[in-house]
Design a protein around this motif. Structure first.
Motif, short mmCIF file in Angstrom:
data_model
loop_
_atom_site.label_atom_id
_atom_site.label_comp_id
_atom_site.label_asym_id
_atom_site.label_seq_id
_atom_site.Cartn_x
_atom_site.Cartn_y
_atom_site.Cartn_z
N VAL A 697 -0.81 8.51 -5.34
CA VAL A 697 -2.02 8.58 -4.09
C VAL A 697 -2.88 7.57 -4.27
O VAL A 697 -3.83 7.40 -3.35
N ILE A 698 -2.50 6.67 -5.22
CA ILE A 698 -3.65 5.49 -5.50
C ILE A 698 -3.71 4.42 -4.11
O ILE A 698 -4.64 3.66 -3.81
N PHE A 699 -2.76 4.66 -3.37
CA PHE A 699 -2.47 3.62 -2.31
C PHE A 699 -3.32 4.24 -0.87
O PHE A 699 -3.15 3.78 -0.02
N ARG A 700 -3.61 5.40 -0.94
CA ARG A 700 -4.06 5.97 0.19
C ARG A 700 -5.59 5.55 0.39
O ARG A 700 -6.36 5.11 -0.60
N LEU A 719 -6.36 -1.31 -2.57
CA LEU A 719 -5.08 -1.13 -2.51
C LEU A 719 -4.37 -0.65 -1.37
O LEU A 719 -3.34 -0.92 -1.17
N THR A 720 -5.07 -0.10 -0.35
CA THR A 720 -4.60 0.28 0.83
C THR A 720 -4.22 -0.97 1.60
O THR A 720 -3.21 -1.08 2.12
N LYS A 732 7.57 -4.12 -0.26
CA LYS A 732 7.05 -2.85 -0.79
C LYS A 732 6.40 -3.24 -1.97
O LYS A 732 6.44 -4.41 -2.76
N ILE A 733 5.49 -2.34 -2.46
CA ILE A 733 4.49 -2.42 -3.54
C ILE A 733 4.61 -1.06 -4.34
O ILE A 733 4.70 0.06 -3.72
N TRP A 734 4.61 -1.16 -5.59
CA TRP A 734 4.63 0.17 -6.23
C TRP A 734 3.88 -0.32 -7.68
O TRP A 734 3.69 -1.49 -8.01
#
Length: 751
Positions: A697-700, A719-720, A732-734
């Motif tokens: 959820v941190i990319f929201r 982060l978004t 892609k990012i993770w």
């Protein structure tokens, strides 16, 4: 005046057996007395005709009299108080009439008449807590230690026999067709065992089952009794038979008396076992000679029956636990496949035979719109379509339909008995004709009955057909054909849960798509507005600050010391950096509509000023930024990739509680396809880390895991923005993180 057919053997035939008015027999068993009176004025309106024998009063002496003329003031007040409370908490009352002691049981009839039943007793003391505790402690301990339903039922049967002394105590369990099976038994050695035998549903008519739910305990001390008729026969207030549904003395159906006689049973007691407000089974007690059980002992037996009813759910859940766990595992795999696939049919068929194993079926048909796909042993597509047409009309708005004897409801099923004697239909969407059909073949079975289950028909003197209870209860075996193995409750629940999961996944995907579209529209509007503000309202003062800093250097640089010059230069760099950020955000707001400015970019040259600026911003902290090897030159949007590194490095410092903030920036080449590879970069820190449940959820957008006043504040958009930048570069990012030890953010940029 209305006429009523009260219970008598001559009027019962094949058509009215299930309508026998057993709740209004017009009589009671003679081991007690019944007195009916008005609640408002306490006037006695009906009595049983055995009052002289048990009370010393002729019935006519009591009718029309006030209750005060039979009982003393204190006893009447006690009864009046009972009528204002929960009857189960006050019964029985200890009453005395002409020096004779009685247990008084009081309740309101369903027609609102008050009924007082009196049973003679030698005891003048109420059952106290310690006596009750001593009687139930042992069975309760055993019940608590029982690990499964079989053990529980056997314990209850044995304890009820020990407490009451009945020659035989059986526990029946009703199946879906209301036939009862003896699943536990405690008996004397001389009796023939009934354990494992089935008894047909007709042994207990529908209206009797309803009364078993209302009255949890029913006793017949002597089946050969002479009924005590009510006087008058009809309730003078309602001009109808007195409703004795809740009466403990209610007279017994002549057919049931004949049934007991055929079993050589003179005394009986039954205790209802309920589950989810439905009749699950019975505890049936039989004795060959008359046997009266005191109200106190009956209360204990009823209590144990209620305890067993409460235990049924947990003990049944323990039955076939391994099988239920297997179904849960299969269900999880199906749901995972469905959630990860865009095509429902492909996802259902992708997991080998899991769809069949979910309900232990031999065949399954997946029907989506007009397309029918089958697996395993099934009828033809035409036969399946005909089955659906029949089922869809039958179940109307229901979700599920199942039967293990399809032939009984769908006669032409004889043609498909080898594959579809059992049918389970799960409706996903009736409008879109989306449903699943599972099939089971015929399994020829041998059922052991306690006597011939088919009710014999006798012809009376008046040449009418009449029900007669079975006379023989010896073992009688029946071969059952055109029947499949019954669907277990856990299989039905697994099917329903699968439907709920399918609908939930579809709705969630639709909702997510709608939210994404709404969010995109809103975000575009907000970003456009922000971009306008940034370009028109922020750029001008930033340029002013930058220009004035430049003027100060030009005009006063010669008189400023080295530190002052350095600070002005830093200020200029910061204003330039801020302007670049504004430009970046402006660009971000239009990312979906404009092309990236892709240029060959030396990441070392890009990162050096970024790192220097960040160190200045965090000059009071000890920061160690380590790059193990020289970074490559890649084709990218320089500003956006710079913003990406800035965001990730800044986060690595901000969300770090170590004395020395250690950050490693590295890369490697990741092979995707032959002759194609991606640049894979990482930023590793020794910070606070991220809990696993938060990592998705941190990319929201605007999603913060901490209050805004902690770890340097911020809007939670960094982060978004980083994710958007990477996605615009088709990467892609993770994140991989260990809470308390640090995080590593990875992102790829295709070559």
């Amino acid at each position: 005046m209305n006429s009523y057919n009260l219970t008598n053997a001559e009027t019962l035939d094949l058509n009215n057996c299930d309508r026998e008015p057993i709740h209004i027999p017009g009589s009671i068993q003679p081991h007690g007395v019944l007195i009916a009176f008005n609640y408002s004025d306490l006037i006695i309106i009906q009595v049983s005709n055995n009052t002289e024998k048990l009370l010393g009063y002729q019935p006519q002496e009591l009718l029309g009299k006030n209750l005060f003329q039979l009982l003393d003031l204190q006893q009447v007040k006690t009864i009046q108080k009972c009528l204002e409370e929960d009857f189960s908490q006050v019964n029985p009352l200890k009453l005395e009439i002409k020096q004779q002691h009685f247990n008084g049981i009081v309740h309101r009839s369903l027609d609102d008449t008050v009924i007082l039943e009196l049973e003679p007793t030698n005891s003048t003391k109420e059952l106290n807590f310690f006596s009750f505790h001593n009687l139930v402690k042992k069975p309760l301990d055993q019940i608590q230690n029982a690990s499964n339903l079989t053990e529980l039922t056997q314990i209850i049967a044995q304890e009820i026999q020990r407490i009451t002394g009945f020659e035989r105590v059986m526990i029946y369990r009703f199946n879906s067709e209301s036939a009862g099976k003896v699943i536990a038994e405690a008996k004397t050695e001389k009796l023939t065992p009934y354990l494992g035998l089935y008894y047909p549903a007709s042994d207990i008519p529908k209206q009797a089952r309803e009364l078993y739910i209302l009255n949890l305990l029913r006793i017949i001390p002597d089946a050969n009794y002479q009924p005590a008729q009510l006087t008058p026969l009809l309730n003078p207030v309602t001009n109808a038979p007195l409703d004795l549904s809740l009466s403990v003395l209610r007279s017994v159906s002549p057919i049931h008396i004949e049934y007991l006689n055929n079993m050589d049973v003179t005394a009986s007691m039954s205790i209802s076992l309920l589950k989810d407000q439905q009749l699950w089974g019975l505890i049936a007690c039989h004795h060959s000679t008359p046997k009266y059980i005191s109200y106190e002992t009956r209360t204990i037996c009823e209590f144990l029956g209620q305890i067993m009813s409460l235990e049924l759910t947990s003990k049944e859940d323990n039955e076939n636990l391994d099988y239920k766990l297997k179904l849960k595992s299969l269900q999880a795999k199906l749901v995972e496949s469905i959630s990860q696939s865009e095509n429902l049919l492909d996802s259902l068929l992708a997991t080998n035979d899991h769809l069949l194993q979910l309900v232990n079926a031999q065949g399954v048909a997946i029907c989506l719109n007009q397309s029918i796909t089958t697996r395993g042993k099934t009828p033809s597509s035409e036969q399946i379509q005909a089955l659906w047409n029949w089922v869809s009309e039958k179940i109307e708005n229901e979700t599920i339909f199942y039967t293990d004897q399809l032939i009984q409801q769908y006669p032409i099923a004889t043609e498909i008995k080898d594959v579809a004697s059992g049918l389970l239909v799960l409706v996903i969407s009736k409008v879109q004709k989306t449903y699943l059909m599972w099939f089971r073949p015929e399994v020829i079975q041998t059922v052991k009955w306690g006597g011939n289950p088919h009710k014999p028909v006798e012809r009376s003197e008046k040449d009418n057909l009449r029900i007669s209870p079975r006379k023989s209860f010896e073992l009688w075996q029946e071969t059952v054909q055109l029947k499949a193995l019954p669907w277990q409750r856990c299989e039905i629940e697994a099917a329903i849960e699968l439907k709920n999961n399918i609908v939930g996944i579809v709705l969630r995907k639709a909702e997510e798509l709608a939210q994404i579209n709404q969010e995109l529209t809103r975000s575009n509007n907000e970003l456009d507005a922000f971009a306008y503000l940034a370009s028109h309202d922020l750029k001008e003062p930033l340029r002013g600050i930058h220009n004035y800093s430049s003027f100060l250097l030009e005009d006063y640089g010669s008189i400023l010391n080295e530190d002052g010059v350095s600070k002005l230069q830093t200020l200029m760099r910061l204003t330039q950096r801020m302007e670049n950020l504004i430009n970046s955000l402006l660009h971000y707001s239009r990312l979906g509509r404009v092309e990236l400015i892709l240029k060959e970019t030396d990441l070392n040259q890009l990162l050096n000023p970024i790192i220097e600026t960040i160190k200045i911003s965090f000059k009071e902290q000890q920061i160690d930024i380590f790059i193990p090897r020289r970074l490559p030159t890649i084709k990218c949007d320089r500003i956006q990739i710079g913003e990406l590194f800035t965001n990730l490095i800044t986060n690595a410092i901000k969300y770090n509680d170590k004395p020395v903030k250690s950050i490693e920036i590295g890369w490697q080449q990741e092979e995707v396809l032959p002759e194609q590879s991606d640049w894979q970069f990482y930023i590793k820190d020794n910070g606070i880390g991220i809990r696993e449940k938060h990592q998705e959820v941190i990319f929201r957008i605007f999603k913060r895991l901490h209050p805004t006043n902690r770890y340097g504040g911020g809007t939670g958009a960094g982060l978004t923005i980083a994710q958007k930048i990477v996605e615009r570069h088709f990467g892609k990012i993770w994140v991989e993180s260990i809470y308390g030890q640090g995080s590593t953010f990875y992102f790829t940029i295709p070559q």
